[in-house]
Design an enzyme around this catalytic site. Structure first.
Site, short mmCIF file in Angstrom:
data_model
loop_
_atom_site.label_atom_id
_atom_site.label_comp_id
_atom_site.label_asym_id
_atom_site.label_seq_id
_atom_site.Cartn_x
_atom_site.Cartn_y
_atom_site.Cartn_z
N SER A 79 0.82 -1.21 0.00
CA SER A 79 0.00 0.00 0.00
C SER A 79 0.86 1.26 0.00
CB SER A 79 -0.90 0.00 1.24
OG SER A 79 -1.41 1.30 1.47
N TYR A 142 6.71 3.21 -0.48
CA TYR A 142 6.34 1.88 -0.99
C TYR A 142 7.04 1.60 -2.32
CZ TYR A 142 3.47 -1.71 -3.24
OH TYR A 142 3.04 -2.83 -3.89
N LYS A 146 9.66 -1.45 -3.08
CA LYS A 146 9.47 -2.49 -4.10
C LYS A 146 10.60 -2.46 -5.12
CE LYS A 146 6.64 -5.12 -4.23
NZ LYS A 146 6.57 -6.43 -3.50
N VAL A 186 -8.34 0.27 -4.74
CA VAL A 186 -9.55 1.06 -4.95
C VAL A 186 -10.73 0.23 -5.44
CG1 VAL A 186 -8.89 1.80 -7.30
CG2 VAL A 186 -10.44 3.21 -5.96
C1 UD1 Z 1 -0.11 1.45 -6.22
C2 UD1 Z 1 0.80 0.88 -7.26
C3 UD1 Z 1 0.62 -0.58 -7.43
C4 UD1 Z 1 0.65 -1.26 -6.13
C5 UD1 Z 1 -0.44 -0.68 -5.27
C6 UD1 Z 1 -0.49 -1.31 -3.91
C7 UD1 Z 1 0.97 2.68 -8.90
C8 UD1 Z 1 0.67 3.05 -10.31
N1 UD1 Z 1 0.53 1.48 -8.55
O1 UD1 Z 1 -1.38 1.51 -6.69
O2 UD1 Z 1 1.64 -1.10 -8.22
O3 UD1 Z 1 0.49 -2.62 -6.28
O4 UD1 Z 1 -0.13 0.67 -5.07
O5 UD1 Z 1 -1.55 -0.77 -3.20
O6 UD1 Z 1 1.62 3.40 -8.20
N2 UD1 Z 1 -8.52 5.88 -4.60
C9 UD1 Z 1 -9.75 6.54 -4.46
N3 UD1 Z 1 -10.59 6.11 -3.49
C10 UD1 Z 1 -10.32 5.09 -2.63
C11 UD1 Z 1 -9.06 4.44 -2.76
C12 UD1 Z 1 -8.19 4.87 -3.74
O7 UD1 Z 1 -10.04 7.46 -5.20
O8 UD1 Z 1 -11.16 4.77 -1.77
C13 UD1 Z 1 -7.62 6.31 -5.66
C14 UD1 Z 1 -6.22 6.59 -5.21
O9 UD1 Z 1 -6.09 7.88 -4.71
C15 UD1 Z 1 -5.47 6.36 -6.53
C16 UD1 Z 1 -6.28 5.27 -7.22
O10 UD1 Z 1 -7.54 5.25 -6.60
O11 UD1 Z 1 -5.49 7.53 -7.30
C17 UD1 Z 1 -5.67 3.90 -7.09
O12 UD1 Z 1 -5.34 3.68 -5.75
P1 UD1 Z 1 -4.90 2.26 -5.17
O13 UD1 Z 1 -5.91 1.22 -5.53
O14 UD1 Z 1 -4.59 2.44 -3.73
O15 UD1 Z 1 -3.60 1.86 -5.98
P2 UD1 Z 1 -2.32 2.73 -6.45
O16 UD1 Z 1 -1.91 3.63 -5.36
O17 UD1 Z 1 -2.53 3.24 -7.81
#
Ligand code: UD1
Length: 313
Positions: A79, A142, A146, A186
């Protein structure tokens, strides 16, 4: 004695790899410390030998690697926001643990270690798609952790001749992903909330995009990486994704259709450490592994929603 070791076997990706190996009749050992892994994820994996152990402890690593031929190293604190809150914890469980696994693997005579790398290593650079030849620019602790793990993989391949393969995953989702923590991915969070009729929160304007990769593609890529000839893949790093991207806003709309959710999302401040856009070039995995995605995003999302709907979590 097991041929395969899966670290993080009680986690989302680890348990999915272990399940496929068992399905193929392979002998599998799993290890997990249950920091983020769940005992309930071990259901269906009764054929796996399981060790409750912590990879930050070299003795647990030695026990886990004993007489193993191939390791899938999936254990991590996966995360970005968790690492922002606790960078030392992420370093311990992602970097120290990975080094311990490599040391133990080498000592035990393991032939190959397949490592769960992360697309976060590319950082927030504007060029898309991300190619493996690009310079890494991690922006979160993170991502740094990695990436350090990846570089240890390469060093152990070059210095000790251990066959290591790094697969840089891009936003993996699917059944068994924990939707209950605010550190969860997400799509897991959105599926759970929207099925329950709760309003999901989008951090930022929702125009950020991701190469969301359904778990079956990741399992498929891992098994190919385990089987590929050493001269092709030893010491290599490659993207594992679908090669297409979608915004959070679009994803939200599709999820409205799939879940029947009628409301609007809540928009909140962008999350620190986040990147804007992510898209993989998957040509290298095609060349080295013969990889191509087996399930597309919409079908993966449909199956994922159905899994959460059945209330498996
Ligand atoms: C990142 C890494 C990925 C890793 C993962 C582990 C990148 C491109 N990817 O994913 O390789 O395996 O972390 O967790 O850096 N969001 C919302 N609402 C929510 C939750 C999240 O809007 O309730 C948004 C976040 O702000 C982000 C997107 O959704 O912009 C994706 O978030 P998330 O699923 O946590 O993954 P990454 O941070 O992209």
């Amino acid at each position: 004695m097991a041929k395969y070791l899966v670290t993080g076997a009680a986690g989302f990706i680890g348990r999915s790899i272990a399940a496929e190996l068992l399905k193929r009749g392979e002998s599998v050992r799993g290890v997990d410390n249950f920091i983020t892994g769940k005992r309930t994820n071990l259901a269906g994996l009764e054929g796996m030998e399981f060790i409750e152990g912590d990879l930050t402890n070299p003795q647990d690593c030695a026990r886990a690697c004993k007489e193993i031929e191939i390791v899938f190293h999936e254990a991590a604190l996966a995360s970005v926001p968790r690492s922002v809150k606790d960078p030392a914890g992420t370093n311990l469980h992602c970097v120290t643990a990975t080094l311990n696994v490599l040391v133990a693997a080498r000592e035990a005579g393991v032939r190959r270690v397949v490592y769960a790398g992360s697309s976060s290593a590319y950082g927030d650079t504007p060029t898309l798609p991300k190619k493996e030849s690009m310079l890494p620019k991690p922006i979160s602790p993170y991502a740094v952790a990695k990436l350090a793990g990846e570089q240890y993989m390469q060093a152990f391949s070059r210095v000790y001749g251990l066959e290591t393969v790094t697969l840089r995953y891009f936003n993996v989702f699917g059944p068994f992903q924990d939707p209950t923590s605010h550190y969860s991915g997400v799509l897991a969070i959105f599926c759970r909330k929207m099925l329950a009729g709760e309003q999901p929160t989008i951090y930022g304007d929702g125009e950020q995009s991701r190469d969301f990769t359904f778990i079956e593609n990741v399992v498929h890529g891992n098994l190919l990486a385990a089987e590929a000839p050493a001269q092709k893949v030893a010491g290599q790093m490659m993207n594992l994704a679908t090669g297409s991207r979608i915004t959070l806003n679009e994803t939200f709309r599709i999820l409205c259709d799939l879940t029947g959710y009628k409301g609007e999302p809540l928009y909140d401040e962008p999350r620190s450490g986040d990147i804007r856009d992510s898209l993989a070039d998957i040509q290298l995995a095609g060349e080295l592994l013969g990889y191509k995605p087996v399930v597309d995003f919409r079908e993966g999302l449909r199956r994922t929603v159905e899994w959460y709907r059945q209330g498996s979590i």
